[in-house]
Design a protein around this motif. Structure first.
Motif, PDB file in Angstrom:
ATOM      1  N   LEU A  20      49.648  33.700 -50.559  1.00 13.82           N
ATOM      2  CA  LEU A  20      49.068  32.783 -49.580  1.00 13.82           C
ATOM      3  C   LEU A  20      48.808  31.448 -50.252  1.00 13.82           C
ATOM      4  N   VAL A  21      49.263  30.384 -49.592  1.00  9.31           N
ATOM      5  CA  VAL A  21      49.123  29.035 -50.117  1.00  9.31           C
ATOM      6  C   VAL A  21      48.372  28.196 -49.089  1.00  9.31           C
ATOM      7  N   ARG A  22      47.326  27.498 -49.548  1.00  7.89           N
ATOM      8  CA  ARG A  22      46.570  26.614 -48.658  1.00  7.89           C
ATOM      9  C   ARG A  22      46.783  25.177 -49.115  1.00  7.89           C
ATOM     10  N   ASP A  23      47.366  24.353 -48.255  1.00  9.28           N
ATOM     11  CA  ASP A  23      47.647  22.946 -48.569  1.00  9.28           C
ATOM     12  C   ASP A  23      48.328  22.794 -49.930  1.00  9.28           C
ATOM     13  N   GLY A  24      49.288  23.658 -50.195  1.00 10.52           N
ATOM     14  CA  GLY A  24      50.075  23.536 -51.421  1.00 10.52           C
ATOM     15  C   GLY A  24      49.442  24.171 -52.639  1.00 10.52           C
ATOM     16  N   GLN A  25      48.271  24.802 -52.493  1.00  9.84           N
ATOM     17  CA  GLN A  25      47.613  25.461 -53.622  1.00  9.84           C
ATOM     18  C   GLN A  25      47.665  26.976 -53.438  1.00  9.84           C
ATOM     19  N   VAL A  26      48.047  27.679 -54.493  1.00 13.92           N
ATOM     20  CA  VAL A  26      48.111  29.144 -54.414  1.00 13.92           C
ATOM     21  C   VAL A  26      46.686  29.707 -54.365  1.00 13.92           C
ATOM     22  N   VAL A  27      46.410  30.477 -53.319  1.00 14.21           N
ATOM     23  CA  VAL A  27      45.084  31.082 -53.160  1.00 14.21           C
ATOM     24  C   VAL A  27      45.131  32.561 -53.522  1.00 14.21           C
ATOM     25  N   VAL A  28      46.156  33.249 -53.073  1.00 11.65           N
ATOM     26  CA  VAL A  28      46.326  34.677 -53.375  1.00 11.65           C
ATOM     27  C   VAL A  28      47.787  34.926 -53.708  1.00 11.65           C
ATOM     28  N   ASN A  29      48.009  35.765 -54.709  1.00 11.81           N
ATOM     29  CA  ASN A  29      49.383  36.118 -55.069  1.00 11.81           C
ATOM     30  C   ASN A  29      49.406  37.576 -55.501  1.00 11.81           C
ATOM     31  N   LEU A  30      49.834  38.458 -54.600  1.00 11.45           N
ATOM     32  CA  LEU A  30      49.840  39.889 -54.905  1.00 11.45           C
ATOM     33  C   LEU A  30      51.265  40.384 -55.103  1.00 11.45           C
ATOM     34  N   VAL A  31      51.460  41.164 -56.146  1.00 16.38           N
ATOM     35  CA  VAL A  31      52.772  41.756 -56.402  1.00 16.38           C
ATOM     36  C   VAL A  31      52.590  43.259 -56.614  1.00 16.38           C
ATOM     37  N   ALA A  32      53.245  44.055 -55.764  1.00 18.52           N
ATOM     38  CA  ALA A  32      53.249  45.511 -55.958  1.00 18.52           C
ATOM     39  C   ALA A  32      54.510  45.841 -56.732  1.00 18.52           C
ATOM     40  N   SER A  33      54.338  46.198 -57.989  1.00 18.69           N
ATOM     41  CA  SER A  33      55.495  46.422 -58.852  1.00 18.69           C
ATOM     42  C   SER A  33      56.018  47.849 -58.711  1.00 18.69           C
ATOM     43  N   GLN A  34      57.346  47.946 -58.721  1.00 23.13           N
ATOM     44  CA  GLN A  34      57.977  49.268 -58.666  1.00 23.13           C
ATOM     45  C   GLN A  34      58.542  49.652 -60.027  1.00 23.13           C
ATOM     46  N   VAL A  35      58.124  48.925 -61.067  1.00 23.34           N
ATOM     47  CA  VAL A  35      58.731  49.117 -62.392  1.00 23.34           C
ATOM     48  C   VAL A  35      58.760  50.585 -62.796  1.00 23.34           C
ATOM     49  N   ARG A  36      57.637  51.270 -62.635  1.00 17.13           N
ATOM     50  CA  ARG A  36      57.554  52.671 -63.095  1.00 17.13           C
ATOM     51  C   ARG A  36      58.499  53.581 -62.330  1.00 17.13           C
ATOM     52  N   LEU A  37      58.636  53.299 -61.044  1.00 17.08           N
ATOM     53  CA  LEU A  37      59.506  54.119 -60.203  1.00 17.08           C
ATOM     54  C   LEU A  37      60.951  54.067 -60.694  1.00 17.08           C
ATOM     55  N   HIS A  38      61.422  52.841 -61.014  1.00 10.83           N
ATOM     56  CA  HIS A  38      62.825  52.657 -61.373  1.00 10.83           C
ATOM     57  C   HIS A  38      63.091  52.935 -62.846  1.00 10.83           C
ATOM     58  N   GLU A  39      62.029  52.907 -63.659  1.00 10.05           N
ATOM     59  CA  GLU A  39      62.160  53.106 -65.106  1.00 10.05           C
ATOM     60  C   GLU A  39      62.901  54.417 -65.403  1.00 10.05           C
ATOM     61  N   ALA A  40      62.550  55.457 -64.646  1.00  9.23           N
ATOM     62  CA  ALA A  40      63.123  56.787 -64.866  1.00  9.23           C
ATOM     63  C   ALA A  40      64.640  56.785 -64.670  1.00  9.23           C
ATOM     64  N   TYR A  41      65.150  55.839 -63.876  1.00  6.53           N
ATOM     65  CA  TYR A  41      66.593  55.786 -63.593  1.00  6.53           C
ATOM     66  C   TYR A  41      67.310  54.783 -64.487  1.00  6.53           C
ATOM     67  N   GLY A  42      66.561  54.040 -65.315  1.00 10.28           N
ATOM     68  CA  GLY A  42      67.167  53.058 -66.209  1.00 10.28           C
ATOM     69  C   GLY A  42      67.655  51.812 -65.498  1.00 10.28           C
ATOM     70  N   GLY A  43      67.162  51.569 -64.297  1.00  8.26           N
ATOM     71  CA  GLY A  43      67.554  50.369 -63.551  1.00  8.26           C
ATOM     72  C   GLY A  43      67.055  50.483 -62.136  1.00  8.26           C
ATOM     73  N   VAL A  44      67.222  49.401 -61.374  1.00  8.27           N
ATOM     74  CA  VAL A  44      66.713  49.386 -60.006  1.00  8.27           C
ATOM     75  C   VAL A  44      67.651  50.173 -59.087  1.00  8.27           C
ATOM     76  N   VAL A  45      67.102  51.132 -58.358  1.00  2.81           N
ATOM     77  CA  VAL A  45      67.876  51.879 -57.362  1.00  2.81           C
ATOM     78  C   VAL A  45      67.624  51.209 -56.013  1.00  2.81           C
ATOM     79  N   PRO A  46      68.649  50.535 -55.453  1.00  2.00           N
ATOM     80  CA  PRO A  46      68.418  49.710 -54.259  1.00  2.00           C
ATOM     81  C   PRO A  46      67.760  50.452 -53.095  1.00  2.00           C
ATOM     82  N   GLU A  47      68.234  51.654 -52.781  1.00  4.21           N
ATOM     83  CA  GLU A  47      67.671  52.374 -51.631  1.00  4.21           C
ATOM     84  C   GLU A  47      66.195  52.710 -51.853  1.00  4.21           C
ATOM     85  N   LEU A  48      65.851  53.118 -53.077  1.00  2.34           N
ATOM     86  CA  LEU A  48      64.445  53.413 -53.385  1.00  2.34           C
ATOM     87  C   LEU A  48      63.591  52.163 -53.267  1.00  2.34           C
TER      88      LEU A  48
END
Lengths: 326, 182
Positions: A20-48
């Motif tokens: 969320l950006v208010r007048d050009g300033q970042v107010v909130v920036n949330l990232v839900a990472s899937q790193v652990r999920l894909h780690e087991a496969y050695g790369g990003v699995v698109p469907e997952l």
């Protein structure tokens, strides 16, 4: 004009990003990472990745709004990454954002992922033209930014992306993912260095290549050379390569200002190298170098303020989309 | 809630099915597109909205088709629906797309029906349903079938998920979404 709130979404790869950006300033920036999920496969699995985006997107957007203390009706615009990226993954965030914009009756902006990265590093008050290096796990592109929405590609990687090379070398060295910070941490422990040749020394253009460094690292690991010295040698060569190409482009084009965007921008050795070279260099603030939603909101805010028209809701997402056509 | 409309959406099949309903009122549309449902969805929604004379802010609930079908395709309705729901604070319900496709053909006390969606690799998505006491009864759950495994009676081949059926099935639907990735 009143307060302009922009909600931005990025689901182009394996991270669900809502900002969320208010007048050009970042107010909130949330990232839900899937790193652990894909780690087991050695790369990003698109469907997952697509399935996880669908699960995460509404709760993440609700949390972002709650953290900013606003309701959906307070939003002035909604933006999402249209491409490039994994099409199934893109479609989740992009279609969600369209649904939100439609239901609110607010303008929708379809944003190019790399314009988002550039917007994240672009300080207010800096006027184009300038150079922009976007280096991440999926991209290594050098652009001349002529204006917002006007880009000229100077060079790109011929093989691996810079971040991808760091990830692969990290894996060879038995380190975690993402590889950039891991390689950097190990390199800092090194007391000596195993030298690596700098790629594409005498090229005419401004391309990049990282696969040779990766292959060299593989051979040296097999020989049993000390890992820290190897990490340091690889990092030094990769950064020298990025710096040489960019500095040559700066000299040839006469630009004195450089934006460095994407995950690789977080590398401190790279930051130091560009500053030494006498360029005025801008990096994204902490948390905005990786893929995220706030950068998409920032790009949309810039477009909106400059009077660019919103995107029609009939515009589809696309896996392939050169920035020059954005 | 009596004045609120329910939006129904399904993109699990080559058809784009959507509608807006409120009691006996409402309009449903079914368009055969094949692909790229996401490009046509909002234009059609706008038309339906105008036709029933509803406001966007009057959407109080959504019923979305959960598949089975194309994975990327079925997520279009779910993602779009979740976005609309966030704007209005609306409730979201999921219904099996196969049930929504055969509901108009089920008769009280009548024989079971097996709607089939053509899948890839010469397979079909199929499930078997009955209607008893006005409610849907799942005789066999959604699954993948080969041609030689199909029942001999009561087959419906590639029926479009019905927009009004999604609405009528709301009382039997679960809140929340459970996409069917078969």
């Amino acid at each position: 004009m009143g307060t302009v709130w922009v909600l931005g979404i990025d689901t182009s790869c394996d991270d669900t990003g809502v900002g969320l950006v208010r007048d050009g300033q970042v107010v909130v920036n949330l990232v839900a990472s899937q790193v652990r999920l894909h780690e087991a496969y050695g790369g990003v699995v698109p469907e997952l990745a697509s399935r996880e985006h669908l699960k995460a997107i509404r709760p993440l957007a609700e949390r972002a709004l709650a953290l900013a203390g606003i309701t959906p009706k307070d939003l002035s615009l909604v933006a999402a990454t249209r491409g490039p990226g994994l099409i199934g993954a893109l479609l989740v965030g992009y279609t969600f954002a369209k649904g939100l914009a439609w239901a609110l009756g607010k303008p929708f902006y379809a944003i190019h992922h790399l314009e988002g990265h550039i917007a994240a590093a672009w300080p207010e008050g800096l006027d184009p033209p300038f150079l922009a290096l976007v280096a991440s796990g999926g991209h290594t592109h050098l652009y001349e930014v002529l204006d917002l929405g006007r880009y000229r590609l100077l060079g790109a990687t011929r093989d691996d992306a810079a971040g991808e090379a760091f990830d692969k070398v990290a894996r060879l060295l038995g380190l975690g993912f993402p590889g950039g910070p891991e390689v950097e941490r190990l390199a800092a422990e090194a007391e000596e260095v195993v030298p690596f040749p700098v790629p594409l020394k005498d090229q005419e253009g401004y391309d990049f290549s990282f696969s040779g460094l990766k292959t060299k690292a593989l051979h040296l690991v097999e020989k049993g050379l000390p890992k820290a010295a190897l990490a340091k040698g690889f990092q030094e060569a990769a950064i020298a390569h990025l710096a040489e190409v960019v500095l040559k482009a700066a000299e040839d084009t006469g630009h004195k200002v450089l934006l460095v965007a994407g995950g690789v921008a977080a590398n401190r050795a790279l930051q130091a190298r560009f500053k030494e070279a006498g360029l005025k260099v801008y990096f994204p603030p902490k948390g905005l170098s990786q893929d995220n939603g706030a950068m998409i909101a920032l790009a949309a805010w810039r477009r909106y303020m400059r009077g660019f028209p919103p995107s029609p809701l009939s515009l589809g997402a696309t896996a392939y989309w050169p920035l020059e056509e954005a | 809630m009596g004045r609120m409309w329910t939006l129904t959406l399904d993109t699990a099949t080559p058809y784009l099915s959507l509608g807006l309903f409120r009691g006996e009122e409402g309009v449903g549309r079914v368009v055969r597109l094949g692909r790229r449902h996401e490009e046509a969805l909002f234009g059609l929604l706008e038309e339906v909205l105008a036709e029933v004379g509803a406001k966007r802010s009057e959407i109080g609930a959504l019923v979305l088709g959960e598949g089975p079908g194309s994975y990327t395709g079925l997520r279009i309705a779910l993602a779009a629906g979740l976005g609309v729901a966030l704007a209005q604070g609306a409730r979201v319900y999921g219904v099996r797309s196969l049930l929504a496709a055969c509901w108009p053909f089920l008769e009280e006390g009548g024989p079971p029906l097996t709607p089939l969606f053509t899948a890839r690799n010469r397979l079909y998505y199929g499930a078997t349903y009955l209607k008893r006491g006005g409610k849907p009864v799942e005789v066999l759950p959604p699954r993948k079938l080969k041609a030689e495994e199909l029942p001999q009676r009561g087959l419906l081949l590639d029926p479009p998920p019905d927009p009004r059926a999604l609405y009528e099935l709301l009382p039997y639907a679960r809140e929340g979404l459970e996409p069917l990735y078969l």
